[in-house]
Design an enzyme around this catalytic site. Structure first.
Site, PDB file in Angstrom:
ATOM      1  N   CYS A  81      50.237 -41.390 102.345  1.00 25.14           N
ATOM      2  CA  CYS A  81      50.622 -40.686 103.576  1.00 25.14           C
ATOM      3  C   CYS A  81      52.115 -40.428 103.510  1.00 25.14           C
ATOM      4  O   CYS A  81      52.918 -41.356 103.619  1.00 25.14           O
ATOM      5  CB  CYS A  81      50.263 -41.502 104.809  1.00 25.14           C
ATOM      6  SG  CYS A  81      50.756 -40.716 106.355  1.00 25.14           S
ATOM      7  N   HIS A 155      43.074 -33.407  98.345  1.00 24.12           N
ATOM      8  CA  HIS A 155      43.358 -32.279  99.221  1.00 24.12           C
ATOM      9  C   HIS A 155      42.637 -31.034  98.716  1.00 24.12           C
ATOM     10  O   HIS A 155      42.368 -30.888  97.518  1.00 24.12           O
ATOM     11  CB  HIS A 155      44.862 -31.982  99.266  1.00 24.12           C
ATOM     12  CG  HIS A 155      45.656 -33.040  99.943  1.00 24.12           C
ATOM     13  ND1 HIS A 155      45.985 -32.989 101.272  1.00 24.12           N
ATOM     14  CD2 HIS A 155      46.185 -34.204  99.463  1.00 24.12           C
ATOM     15  CE1 HIS A 155      46.682 -34.068 101.595  1.00 24.12           C
ATOM     16  NE2 HIS A 155      46.819 -34.815 100.516  1.00 24.12           N
ATOM     17  N   GLU A 204      42.830 -33.702 108.560  1.00 26.87           N
ATOM     18  CA  GLU A 204      42.871 -34.933 107.781  1.00 26.87           C
ATOM     19  C   GLU A 204      41.550 -35.684 107.884  1.00 26.87           C
ATOM     20  O   GLU A 204      40.988 -35.836 108.972  1.00 26.87           O
ATOM     21  CB  GLU A 204      44.003 -35.843 108.267  1.00 26.87           C
ATOM     22  CG  GLU A 204      45.389 -35.308 107.969  1.00 26.87           C
ATOM     23  CD  GLU A 204      46.451 -36.373 108.133  1.00 26.87           C
ATOM     24  OE1 GLU A 204      46.290 -37.462 107.543  1.00 26.87           O
ATOM     25  OE2 GLU A 204      47.427 -36.130 108.856  1.00 26.87           O
ATOM     26  N   CYS A 213      51.262 -33.300 108.224  1.00 25.65           N
ATOM     27  CA  CYS A 213      50.694 -34.090 107.128  1.00 25.65           C
ATOM     28  C   CYS A 213      51.616 -33.925 105.925  1.00 25.65           C
ATOM     29  O   CYS A 213      51.687 -32.846 105.343  1.00 25.65           O
ATOM     30  CB  CYS A 213      49.280 -33.632 106.801  1.00 25.65           C
ATOM     31  SG  CYS A 213      48.519 -34.508 105.408  1.00 25.65           S
ATOM     32  N   GLY A 216      49.767 -33.449 102.679  1.00 22.99           N
ATOM     33  CA  GLY A 216      49.185 -32.115 102.745  1.00 22.99           C
ATOM     34  C   GLY A 216      50.210 -31.033 102.457  1.00 22.99           C
ATOM     35  O   GLY A 216      49.910 -30.020 101.799  1.00 22.99           O
TER      36      GLY A 216
END
Length: 270
Positions: A81, A155, A204, A213, A216
């Site tokens: 994260c 992703h 997410e 994110c 991301g």
């Protein structure tokens, strides 16, 4: 959350561009994670409410300063994260768990490095992304082209003409059940405005659409760079704000710089 020596623990509520976290010190507090309780605390109506729970732990690798564990709001553990890493770095500094401004954090996806800036922003160096060639997959009654990218967690990046019109919820939910993604997936919808600026929305896994994110944004940066759409440095705008991104290319870490904000501190009674 199990406590062997006390009946509660201290925590901080933080956010990085609206991507919000409950952060707890498991170094000086004798605690261990319980995914069921984490899921209860993640409830925004009956709990504290957050996108992820971040646990500051003692590392088991000598080169790391801390072990960084991430749990989604549903209690599932995540590998990485990026926005959380910025908050993690500010938290351990403010909590006087370290005096270092540059840290190595041990994660399930490998080590990452953070640097605390003088202006309060934090730079995070995420592992070199592993991007596959774009593929076309049937999703929610349509065939969409997406680029699978791993930044330590999975992703799928979808290029769109107008991110405001993207059906984030429907497509994001559908891809969680797609056989291509056995561990589910974070889905990014990316609108490239010019070579130095893009807009992004992210669904997410284990959370739903979030205001920001970090991993991301790193996946989107890699997909756009490999497709020839973005320069080596670019800003990516998410609903919660903007991140400054830099990626020289394959085999290099992605540098992501942005804010990390304290909201409040509290104590949970167990």
């Amino acid at each position: 959350m199990r406590s062997r020596k006390n009946s509660g623990f201290r925590f901080a509520k933080m956010h990085g561009l609206g991507n919000d976290f409950m952060v707890a010190d498991f170094v000086t507090q004798d605690l261990s994670p319980d995914p069921r309780r984490i899921a209860a605390w993640g409830d925004r109506r009956r709990g504290i409410g957050f996108d992820q729970f971040l646990a500051v732990c003692v590392p088991d690798q000598p080169e790391a300063d801390f072990r960084y564990r991430i749990f989604n709001a549903d209690g599932s553990e995540a590998e990485q994260c990026g926005n959380g890493a910025r908050c993690f770095a500010r938290f351990v500094t403010a909590s006087k768990l370290t005096v270092k401004r540059s840290l190595v954090l041990q994660t399930l996806a490998g080590d990452i490095r953070t640097e605390l800036g003088q202006d309060g922003d934090v730079a995070v160096y995420l592992p070199a992304p592993d991007a596959c060639a774009p593929v076309r997959v049937p999703v929610a009654g349509a065939e969409l082209e997406l680029t699978p990218v791993s930044t330590g967690n999975p992703h799928a990046v979808i290029f769109v003409d107008d991110v405001r019109k993207a059906d984030v919820e429907t497509v994001g939910q559908a891809l969680q059940r797609h056989p291509m993604f056995l561990d589910r997936v974070n889905v990014g919808f990316l609108e490239v405005v010019d070579r130095r600026f893009a807009r992004l929305r992210v669904f997410e896994r284990g959370v739903g659409e979030t205001l920001a994110c970090g991993s991301g944004a790193s996946a989107a940066m890699a997909a756009a760079r490999l497709a020839g759409h973005l320069d080596e440095t670019a800003r990516i705008s998410l609903p919660g704000g903007k991140l400054q991104m830099a990626w020289p290319g394959p085999d290099a870490a992605v540098k992501m710089t942005g804010p990390a904000t304290f909201v409040y501190e509290g104590r949970v009674q167990l």
